[in-house]
Design an enzyme around this catalytic site. Structure first.
Site, mmCIF file in Angstrom:
data_model
loop_
_atom_site.group_PDB
_atom_site.id
_atom_site.type_symbol
_atom_site.label_atom_id
_atom_site.label_comp_id
_atom_site.label_asym_id
_atom_site.label_seq_id
_atom_site.Cartn_x
_atom_site.Cartn_y
_atom_site.Cartn_z
ATOM 1 C CG ASP A 106 -0.205 -0.011 2.548
ATOM 2 O OD1 ASP A 106 1.034 -0.141 2.556
ATOM 3 O OD2 ASP A 106 -0.877 0.084 3.595
ATOM 4 C CG HIS A 107 3.364 2.534 3.077
ATOM 5 N ND1 HIS A 107 2.245 1.935 3.589
ATOM 6 C CD2 HIS A 107 3.806 3.392 4.039
ATOM 7 C CE1 HIS A 107 2.025 2.395 4.819
ATOM 8 N NE2 HIS A 107 2.953 3.291 5.103
ATOM 9 C CG ASP A 167 1.895 1.692 9.407
ATOM 10 O OD1 ASP A 167 2.423 2.118 8.355
ATOM 11 O OD2 ASP A 167 1.047 2.346 10.050
ATOM 12 N NE ARG A 216 2.448 9.839 12.671
ATOM 13 C CZ ARG A 216 2.764 8.549 12.643
ATOM 14 N NH1 ARG A 216 3.260 8.020 11.545
ATOM 15 N NH2 ARG A 216 2.606 7.797 13.709
ATOM 16 C CB SER A 241 6.753 6.434 10.762
ATOM 17 O OG SER A 241 7.068 5.175 10.234
ATOM 18 N NE ARG A 269 9.027 6.602 8.407
ATOM 19 C CZ ARG A 269 8.588 7.719 7.821
ATOM 20 N NH1 ARG A 269 9.447 8.638 7.417
ATOM 21 N NH2 ARG A 269 7.310 7.930 7.624
#
Length: 751
Positions: free
Chosen positions: A95-96, A160, A448, A643, A645
């Site tokens: 999806d990203h 995520d 965000r 995030s 990440r």
């Protein structure tokens, strides 16, 4: 089809007994959060009254979800673990990496071609190791999880930060880095600090233009982006009855912006209905049989102050539409105050783009209600003044919205329908603008709004609202338009008012059948070879980080002293850099490029102490690494907000940063730094931040006696030869210290 049905049967068969044992062990009634956590202890015999905010506890989550940008690094790490198959149900969601440009018809084929190497890698790893695979266009990870995997009482981790979305269906769902996910995928204990509990009591009922999104936007204004750190927000009260499951998911989703571990709602008739409407009636039946333990005990609701660490009261009938921003999601402004606040703060008052979608607000209910506003613009002959962009949450939602005429309502006023993907919310947006640096305002239904996040423009003032308010402001073209009180002028010069939005919680005809591109896990591909081309620019096999050499870190050059907010977006930007998420060397070129240097007020411009030149952060880090000089980053509060990440931890580790010294850390990022063998330290006295100078050489003393609860010492050697020292603190337990000594958590577990 109900996915992972055998796991669900096993879970519900033993859940009530586990809760009963926990209640007896702690000798008191339990909150709902505690029931779920205690039911997932890695070793049930370890049951005891854990100290909230203090004790680290080992858990055994039920499943793992990964989106394509973070799955690359997570699965590269998993491949090094030597396992033949994942130990728990898991899924990958593409999806990203899909860029929003001109619309789904061209954008999706372009993404399939551009990202083919990464998609092929993820698909092959999923097939080989028994992971469910949701291909490009299937939908946004958290919407797909809510529709297919989330279940009351369960526990999951996801790579995520908005994984808590599943709390809308009663899960403890926690965002983590890839190394944490690997712990769960390999059946190792997953460690979490026992969270504090914030009880949110909801009374009344939303009305008019107020939405569930406005509830969490208001709470953000109360608690700020740090107020939920190491805490779970547990919602209760009679106000829950009027909130849909997807509305609750929206609230849980944006709890991530509070820094919360997760948020959770108890099981109720709305969750039951959602399970049934999404084809999971058998799960609803099992949940009903456990309903008494899919909520807090009655004594908790009778005297909540005795069981929660903090209570927040929200009267839903008094909630008004909010517009949060710019540049931080906790800058909360009721729309009624924007006429005064906007000009006073020199906001650009013209709305140029309205964006609806993201994992926060892309459900059928969201699109249906927003479409009821869009429909009025056409029916009432009103000009639309801003561009409108729509990202549906899943293929099931897109197909249903198309069948029911909802997408046509948007198209009729000029909206562009983008792919079922994150798109602009994660910076995957090719914005068509006359000046990519011009000051301007956009309104989104996202989660965000950090500077540069959506379109790369540092002068884009991004504001967050509900899908309904976003649509209204796009129509009006003004940031201060209040649909409750203000009128618009139609094409004939008449004053007209927008009626309050209306819509269905569920499609009256049921959800449409959709080809979602799902490949179920199987055992048929265990012999499949996962190929990574040596010359690849997108993927790179990981090499273990070096173990600690047993010495203190001495004379480290200061890489950067950051000023103000430094999120994971600042540390490792998304947008065009997402294409390198599977290649550590290449993505490390973006290290801290968004962070502001405290000594010159500029981003990505730091002094190379070896040459005296001002260069990019990654360039300076490479220069120090080449000379075998470990470096240090100094930062302010809530470092690593945003995030999950883990690239924001792996990049500095890869480029030789040994220590990050901050006033405080966001939870996920602090864990990610620990997992990668770095030292995440905090100032014992925050004012010591001011003592650090640009040309300092910095030493960390006391590592040979590195133990839980014991301070370390920073020594600053200034350019003039003088020295200063001060204590620094840490939150490492013994296991985490062992990770540091081994070079990383993965190195430690491989021993």
């Amino acid at each position: 089809m109900i996915l992972d049905i055998e796991m669900l049967k096993d879970f519900y068969a033993g859940y009530a007994q586990k809760v009963s044992v926990a209640r007896e062990a702690v000798s008191r009634p339990l909150t709902y959060t505690e029931k779920v956590l205690f039911a997932h202890l890695y070793q049930p015999q370890d049951m005891k009254p854990f100290k909230r905010g203090v004790d680290y506890v080992e858990f055994r989550p039920d499943r793992v979800a990964m989106q394509d940008a973070t799955a690359q690094m997570a699965l590269l790490q998993f491949m090094n673990a030597g396992k033949a198959r994942v130990a728990v149900p898991a899924s990958v969601h593409c999806d990203h990496l899909i860029r929003a440009d001109v619309g789904v018809e061209k954008d999706l084929p372009a993404a399939l071609e551009t990202n083919r190497e990464v998609y092929d890698f993820l698909r092959s790893v999923a097939l080989k190791y028994g992971i469910g695979f949701w291909g490009p266009g299937a939908g946004i990870i958290h919407q797909v999880v809510l529709e297919n995997y989330a279940f009351p009482g369960g526990m999951m981790v996801g790579t995520d930060s908005h994984t808590p979305n599943a709390g809308g269906l009663g899960m403890v769902a926690v965002g983590v880095g890839g190394a944490d996910a690997v712990d769960v995928l390999t059946a190792q204990p997953w460690e979490l600090k026992m969270p504090r509990l914030i009880g949110v009591r909801l009374t009344g009922k939303l009305n008019g233009w107020a939405t569930p999104k406005d509830v969490i936007l208001q709470i953000l204004g109360l608690l700020t982006v740090k107020g939920g750190t190491n805490a779970v927000l547990e919602y209760f009260g009679e106000g829950l009855e009027s909130l849909s499951a997807t509305g609750k998911a929206t609230i849980c989703n944006m709890g991530a912006e509070l820094g919360a571990t997760c948020s959770i709602f108890p099981f109720d008739r709305n969750a039951d209905e959602y399970l049934c409407k999404t084809g999971r009636e058998a799960v609803a039946v099992m949940a009903r049989q456990n309903a008494a333990d899919l909520q807090a005990d009655a004594e908790v609701y009778a005297n909540p102050e005795m069981f929660y660490d903090q209570i927040i009261d929200i009267d839903l009938s008094k909630v008004e539409p909010h517009l949060n921003g710019p540049f931080t999601p906790d800058a909360a402004t009721p729309i009624s105050q924007m006429k005064a606040k906007g000009p006073a703060n020199d906001y650009p008052m013209t709305v140029e783009v309205g964006l609806i979608g993201s994992c926060t607000n892309s459900s059928y209910q969201d699109l249906c209600r927003a479409a009821s506003v869009a429909r009025q613009a056409a029916e009432k002959n009103i000009n639309v003044h801003a561009q409108l962009i729509i990202n549906p949450g899943s293929e099931q939602i897109r197909a249903t919205a198309e069948r029911d005429g909802i997408l046509d309502d948007f198209k009729r006023i000029g909206a562009i329908i983008m792919t079922n993907a994150c798109g602009p919310c994660i910076g995957q947006w090719n914005r068509h603008t006359d000046d990519p640096q011009r000051k301007n305002a956009i309104v989104t239904s996202f989660n965000r709004n950090f500077r540069r996040r959506a379109d790369g423009n540092p002068n884009t003032f991004a504001f967050i609202g509900s899908p309904e308010l976003t649509t209204a402001l796009a129509i009006a073209g003004r940031l201060d338009f209040n649909p409750i009180t203000d009128t618009l002028t139609d094409r004939d010069g008449n004053s007209v008012r927008l009626d309050a939005p209306k819509g269905y919680d569920f499609p009256p005809k049921g959800f449409a059948e959709a080809d979602n591109g799902f490949i179920a896990p199987s055992t048929d591909h265990a012999d499949m070879e996962v190929v990574i081309a040596p010359e690849s620019k997108r993927l790179q096999r990981l090499e273990p980080f070096a173990a600690w050499d047993g010495n203190d870190f001495v004379n480290m050059p200061l890489l950067i002293k950051t000023q103000g907010k430094c999120t994971t977006d600042h540390i490792s930007m998304a947008g065009p850099w997402l294409k390198f998420r599977g290649h550590l060397q290449n993505i490390s070129d973006n290290l801290l490029m968004g962070a502001v240097n405290a000594f010159n007020g500029e981003a990505n411009k730091v002094k190379n102490q070896l040459t005296g030149e001002y260069v990019e952060v990654s360039t300076a880090a490479k220069a120090y690494k080449e000379k075998n000089l470990g470096s240090i980053v100094v930062a302010e509060d809530n470092y690593g907000e945003g995030s999950s990440r883990e690239h924001a931890a792996m990049e500095p580790r890869f480029l030789g940063v040994r220590v990050v010294l901050a006033k405080s850390f966001a939870r996920i990022h602090e864990t990610n730094l620990k997992k990668q063998g770095m030292l995440a330290l905090t100032f014992a006295n925050k004012d010591d931040y001011d003592k650090v100078k640009e040309n300092d050489r910095i030493s960390l003393i006391g590592l040979k006696d590195f133990t839980p609860g014991k301070s370390l010492t920073i020594v600053l050697k200034h350019e003039d030869g003088t020295e200063e020292s001060f204590p620094v603190e840490h939150s490492y337990n013994q296991t985490q210290i062992d990770w540091f000594k081994a070079g990383s958590a993965l190195n430690y577990s491989a021993k």
